[in-house]
Design an enzyme around this catalytic site. Structure first.
Site, PDB file in Angstrom:
ATOM      1  N   LYS A 147       7.383   1.634  -1.089  1.00 45.47           N
ATOM      2  CA  LYS A 147       6.259   0.866  -1.661  1.00 45.47           C
ATOM      3  C   LYS A 147       6.782  -0.200  -2.619  1.00 45.47           C
ATOM      4  O   LYS A 147       6.159  -1.247  -2.796  1.00 45.47           O
ATOM      5  CB  LYS A 147       5.283   1.809  -2.366  1.00 45.47           C
ATOM      6  CG  LYS A 147       4.553   2.742  -1.378  1.00 45.47           C
ATOM      7  CD  LYS A 147       3.735   3.822  -2.053  1.00 45.47           C
ATOM      8  CE  LYS A 147       2.864   4.535  -1.034  1.00 45.47           C
ATOM      9  NZ  LYS A 147       2.904   5.951  -1.015  1.00 45.47           N
TER      10      LYS A 147
ATOM     11  N   SER B  90       7.765   7.098  -0.185  1.00 43.48           N
ATOM     12  CA  SER B  90       6.988   6.189  -1.047  1.00 43.48           C
ATOM     13  C   SER B  90       7.813   5.167  -1.818  1.00 43.48           C
ATOM     14  O   SER B  90       7.252   4.230  -2.369  1.00 43.48           O
ATOM     15  CB  SER B  90       6.170   6.995  -2.050  1.00 43.48           C
ATOM     16  OG  SER B  90       4.930   7.301  -1.491  1.00 43.48           O
TER      17      SER B  90
ATOM     18  N   VAL C  17       8.289  11.484  -1.296  1.00 43.91           N
ATOM     19  CA  VAL C  17       8.281  12.903  -0.905  1.00 43.91           C
ATOM     20  C   VAL C  17       9.496  13.320  -0.069  1.00 43.91           C
ATOM     21  O   VAL C  17       9.675  14.494   0.227  1.00 43.91           O
ATOM     22  CB  VAL C  17       6.974  13.327  -0.169  1.00 43.91           C
ATOM     23  CG1 VAL C  17       5.788  13.329  -1.109  1.00 43.91           C
ATOM     24  CG2 VAL C  17       6.721  12.458   1.052  1.00 43.91           C
TER      25      VAL C  17
HETATM   26  N1  GLN Z   1       4.736   8.599   3.922  1.00 46.19           N
HETATM   27  C1  GLN Z   1       4.191   9.415   2.876  1.00 46.19           C
HETATM   28  C2  GLN Z   1       2.689   9.448   2.991  1.00 46.19           C
HETATM   29  O1  GLN Z   1       2.125   8.458   3.289  1.00 46.19           O
HETATM   30  C3  GLN Z   1       4.611   8.856   1.556  1.00 46.19           C
HETATM   31  C4  GLN Z   1       4.104   9.650   0.395  1.00 46.19           C
HETATM   32  C5  GLN Z   1       5.069   9.833  -0.715  1.00 46.19           C
HETATM   33  O2  GLN Z   1       6.271   9.667  -0.608  1.00 46.19           O
HETATM   34  N2  GLN Z   1       4.524  10.269  -1.809  1.00 46.19           N
HETATM   35  O3  GLN Z   1       2.039  10.429   2.801  1.00 46.19           O
END
Ligand code: GLN
Length: 314
Positions: A65, A62, A256
């Protein structure tokens, strides 16, 4: 002094990792060793400090993002992005779609999956993944960043929830181009492999309002960086953002894969890798380490806090 504070941070935070679990809903991420922990801190005056597992490559997840939002703000403009994506914390888990359907016509913010997939939808027709990869390398000052094919394959094969979100966004008219191409772009960005050091590099760039320290080049506009940092502060740790803002007080974004990107405005970038996660999907040892660093190095955005009597005796 910074080096010894980082060493202590690792020492006190490592045991915390045993209280969490690595992400396993993307099977490839489940292979990580939850005891790993690394912290890198790059400061505006040129100091570079790294302790622990700071050269281990892991997937950005994430935290991408932040990159996607920054590039989208530059290419599409503020109004286009925030026409259909909000700026409010959602209070729900990062991959939730409940409010999208029940109480809002658009995603709450660009740091949760629904918002980031919407932003990916704006950007995907304008820029290739290869261009995003090379921009990511530049922004993090890390030529070693590559697409982790194993994570990419694993996430692509286990992506039903994000697929549901993306088709809901299409149904609401927010994604207007090809949904599968948008999802592929989003998953590829999540599968970039970084290190704690690359995150500290990106953090320093943001701390310096988009100016690259080495070359003096303005890589991102100050307006873009201000927006990104503010949204990191209010929404970067998902439904843990409020408590994190109070306790740590540093704009941050987690993923994550176990990474945390932190920006101490004007002063430094911090990158953390610790794949053991709490229930909200934030690095559990990473959070503890940042709380310690904030306290010891005086990094809270609003300065030193009022201590309780018990804390003062420590
Ligand atoms: N690629 C992960 C997802 O879309 C990213 C989520 C995260 O890092 N919180 O679920």
């Amino acid at each position: 002094m910074i080096q010894s504070v980082l060493e202590n941070a690792i020492k006190i935070s490592r045991p915390e990792a045993l209280k969490g679990e690595v992400a396993s809903y993307i099977p490839e991420l489940g292979k990580a060793d939850r005891r790993q922990l690394g912290i890198s801190l790059f400061s505006a005056d040129g100091g570079r400090f790294s302790v622990g597992d700071t050269k281990v490559r892991f997937s950005i997840q994430s935290i991408s993002k932040v990159i996607t939002l920054a590039v989208a703000l530059e290419r599409c403009g503020f109004d286009r992005i925030f026409e259909n994506v909000g700026m409010e914390p959602s209070g729900d888990s990062f991959n939730s779609l409940i409010k999208l359907e029940t109480c809002s016509s658009h995603p709450f913010n660009p740091m949760i999956n629904s918002g980031a997939i919407a932003v990916a939808g704006y950007l995907e027709p304008l820029i290739s993944f290869e261009e995003m990869l090379s921009l990511s390398r530049k922004l993090c000052r890390d030529e070693g960043i590559v697409l982790d094919e194993k994570v990419y394959g694993s996430e692509s094969d286990h992506n039903s929830r994000n697929r549901a979100i993306a088709y809901l966004l299409e149904n609401k008219g927010i994604i207007q181009n090809d949904v599968e191409r948008t999802l592929d772009f989003y998953v590829k960005m999540c599968s970039l492999s970084v290190t704690a050091e690359s995150l500290a590099g990106l953090g320093l760039l943001l701390a310096q309002n988009g100016v690259d320290r080495e070359s003096g080049k303005q890589l991102l506009s100050p307006d873009t960086v201000r927006t990104v940092k503010t949204i990191m502060f209010t929404c970067g740790m998902y439904d843990g953002s409020g408590a994190f803002a109070v306790r740590v007080g540093i704009p941050s974004k987690s993923g994550v894969g176990g990474g945390i990107l932190s920006v101490v405005d004007g002063r430094m970038g911090i990158g953390i890798f610790g794949p053991s996660l709490d229930a909200k999907g934030n690095s559990i040892a990473g959070k503890k380490a940042l709380e310690y660093l904030s306290e010891k190095l005086g990094l809270h955005m609003f300065g030193a806090g009022q201590k309780t009597e018990g804390e003062m005796e420590e």
